[in-house]
Scaffold this active site. Sequence first.
Site, PDB file in Angstrom:
ATOM      1  N   CYS A 141      26.241  13.591  -9.986  1.00 28.77           N
ATOM      2  CA  CYS A 141      26.397  12.333  -9.254  1.00 28.77           C
ATOM      3  C   CYS A 141      25.593  11.190  -9.903  1.00 28.77           C
ATOM      4  CB  CYS A 141      25.977  12.517  -7.798  1.00 28.77           C
ATOM      5  SG  CYS A 141      24.445  13.463  -7.591  1.00 28.77           S
ATOM      6  N   HIS A 222      21.363   7.962  -3.496  1.00 29.27           N
ATOM      7  CA  HIS A 222      20.400   7.675  -4.572  1.00 29.27           C
ATOM      8  C   HIS A 222      20.389   6.165  -4.803  1.00 29.27           C
ATOM      9  CE1 HIS A 222      20.933  11.910  -5.621  1.00 29.27           C
ATOM     10  NE2 HIS A 222      22.159  11.711  -6.026  1.00 29.27           N
TER      11      HIS A 222
HETATM   12  P1  NAD Z   1      26.790  23.527  -1.615  1.00 26.71           P
HETATM   13  O1  NAD Z   1      25.688  24.506  -1.506  1.00 26.71           O
HETATM   14  O2  NAD Z   1      26.933  22.459  -0.592  1.00 26.71           O
HETATM   15  O3  NAD Z   1      28.181  24.282  -1.693  1.00 26.71           O
HETATM   16  C1  NAD Z   1      28.361  25.441  -2.473  1.00 26.71           C
HETATM   17  C2  NAD Z   1      29.383  26.338  -1.793  1.00 26.71           C
HETATM   18  O4  NAD Z   1      29.578  27.503  -2.582  1.00 26.71           O
HETATM   19  C3  NAD Z   1      28.938  26.804  -0.400  1.00 26.71           C
HETATM   20  O5  NAD Z   1      30.039  26.718   0.466  1.00 26.71           O
HETATM   21  C4  NAD Z   1      28.521  28.269  -0.632  1.00 26.71           C
HETATM   22  O6  NAD Z   1      28.725  29.059   0.505  1.00 26.71           O
HETATM   23  C5  NAD Z   1      29.478  28.661  -1.730  1.00 26.71           C
HETATM   24  N1  NAD Z   1      29.001  29.784  -2.545  1.00 26.71           N
HETATM   25  C6  NAD Z   1      27.724  30.232  -2.718  1.00 26.71           C
HETATM   26  N2  NAD Z   1      27.711  31.286  -3.555  1.00 26.71           N
HETATM   27  C7  NAD Z   1      28.996  31.498  -3.927  1.00 26.71           C
HETATM   28  C8  NAD Z   1      29.627  32.463  -4.742  1.00 26.71           C
HETATM   29  N3  NAD Z   1      28.932  33.389  -5.403  1.00 26.71           N
HETATM   30  N4  NAD Z   1      30.978  32.412  -4.878  1.00 26.71           N
HETATM   31  C9  NAD Z   1      31.722  31.456  -4.247  1.00 26.71           C
HETATM   32  N5  NAD Z   1      31.175  30.522  -3.446  1.00 26.71           N
HETATM   33  C10 NAD Z   1      29.829  30.550  -3.280  1.00 26.71           C
HETATM   34  O7  NAD Z   1      26.666  22.905  -3.104  1.00 26.71           O
HETATM   35  P2  NAD Z   1      27.136  21.473  -3.574  1.00 26.71           P
HETATM   36  O8  NAD Z   1      26.085  20.484  -3.267  1.00 26.71           O
HETATM   37  O9  NAD Z   1      28.528  21.212  -3.133  1.00 26.71           O
HETATM   38  O10 NAD Z   1      27.103  21.673  -5.164  1.00 26.71           O
HETATM   39  C11 NAD Z   1      28.148  22.288  -5.863  1.00 26.71           C
HETATM   40  C12 NAD Z   1      28.096  21.827  -7.310  1.00 26.71           C
HETATM   41  O11 NAD Z   1      28.274  20.407  -7.344  1.00 26.71           O
HETATM   42  C13 NAD Z   1      26.785  22.097  -8.043  1.00 26.71           C
HETATM   43  O12 NAD Z   1      27.073  22.329  -9.400  1.00 26.71           O
HETATM   44  C14 NAD Z   1      26.035  20.794  -7.902  1.00 26.71           C
HETATM   45  O13 NAD Z   1      25.075  20.599  -8.914  1.00 26.71           O
HETATM   46  C15 NAD Z   1      27.177  19.802  -8.024  1.00 26.71           C
HETATM   47  N6  NAD Z   1      26.950  18.484  -7.409  1.00 26.71           N
HETATM   48  C16 NAD Z   1      26.339  18.368  -6.186  1.00 26.71           C
HETATM   49  C17 NAD Z   1      26.143  17.112  -5.659  1.00 26.71           C
HETATM   50  C18 NAD Z   1      25.457  16.905  -4.322  1.00 26.71           C
HETATM   51  O14 NAD Z   1      24.881  15.858  -4.127  1.00 26.71           O
HETATM   52  N7  NAD Z   1      25.484  17.837  -3.406  1.00 26.71           N
HETATM   53  C19 NAD Z   1      26.592  15.973  -6.331  1.00 26.71           C
HETATM   54  C20 NAD Z   1      27.257  16.132  -7.532  1.00 26.71           C
HETATM   55  C21 NAD Z   1      27.429  17.391  -8.089  1.00 26.71           C
END
Ligand code: NAD
Length: 341
Positions: A141, A222
Amino acid sequence: MGRVRVGINGYGTIGKRVAWAVMKQPDMELVGVVKTRPSWEALSATARGIRLYVPEGKEELFENAGIKVAGTLQDLLQSIDVVVDATPAGVGATYAGRYREAGIKAVFQGGEKESVAGVSFNALYTYETALGKASVRVVSCNTTGILRVLYAFRRAGNVRSVRVTIVRRGADLKEVKKGPIEGLLLKPAKPPSHHADDVRSVAGHDLDIITYSIVAPTTLAHMHVMFVKFNGSVSREDVIRALEETPRIVLLRADLASSTAEVRELARDLGRCGDIYEVIVWPESLWVRGDEAGIAYMVHQEAIVVPENIDAIRAVTGIVSNGTQSIRLTDKALSIGRWLP
Ligand code: NAD
């Protein structure tokens, strides 16, 4: 080709928003999403009519919780053209082999290393590089925010160096056990933060960029301050015009709303579920003197990468060969653009 069949592995903060955005695209079909636990997020997905798939052996866990399951992860992988992996940072890499074996394209997120996907993706910079590739990684992000603003600065002049201070939200709204409750945390203590490398992976490895990152006790968004040095002088008007002409940047007068809280509320007022796909730039914060410029802007961490994921799906599947055209399609479907008259 008919509509592209999309599956989402990981229905969390990013995955669910990408799923909702896929449902709004005329050229895509959401086949289903994968959940690992029968949580409130699993229930909310079924309440929205989204088919749930689970890892092999977890069917009973969900059925016992009264949640109907459409099949296993393997079933999903066999019925889609592309998977968006939005599992927690580092977990996506453990699935890369399965996606390859299933013969489907994969879109990873910024928490994965560049090597997991090969191409770091931002629609303004690397759409054409990503065309037809087996997998890409949509950068984080903060990196996406920096890249869009940098794109505008590059339209205004010949950028020599970039310096960014990032004030990062400590946690997302639902992450009740995470984030600093008090205090500001310098993380990492030694610059640059990983964002500099990530920006380079998209904008070019020779870019002179240093980033500092400070974690703040907030969930809303942010905020960044970016300073740019140009080869030659630029005018304020040129920078403003470049910002206005760059997709997915909204200029919002600071005298109307200059806090992340007001801007999130304004997004709700405008019927956007509080999600902000654009970088919000405050024109009053633009400082220009000779060959230097500085600016402050806001990045809604939960939403900014969503349109990039949609474009990444089009790029890897090749259904649209032109990045500008894909951006237009995505932005129309998600009502991205000017906010206020
Ligand atoms: P999150 O924890 O909100 O969601 C992750 C999901 O994956 C959850 O539903 C969890 O239950 C599931 N999960 C966990 N282990 C798993 C497995 N082994 N197999 C399948 N599903 C599984 O995470 P998020 O914040 O959505 O982040 C996801 C990705 O996006 C990461 O790479 C993160 O760095 C990136 N990201 C996050 C943000 C943010 O601000 N949250 C912004 C940009 C990018």
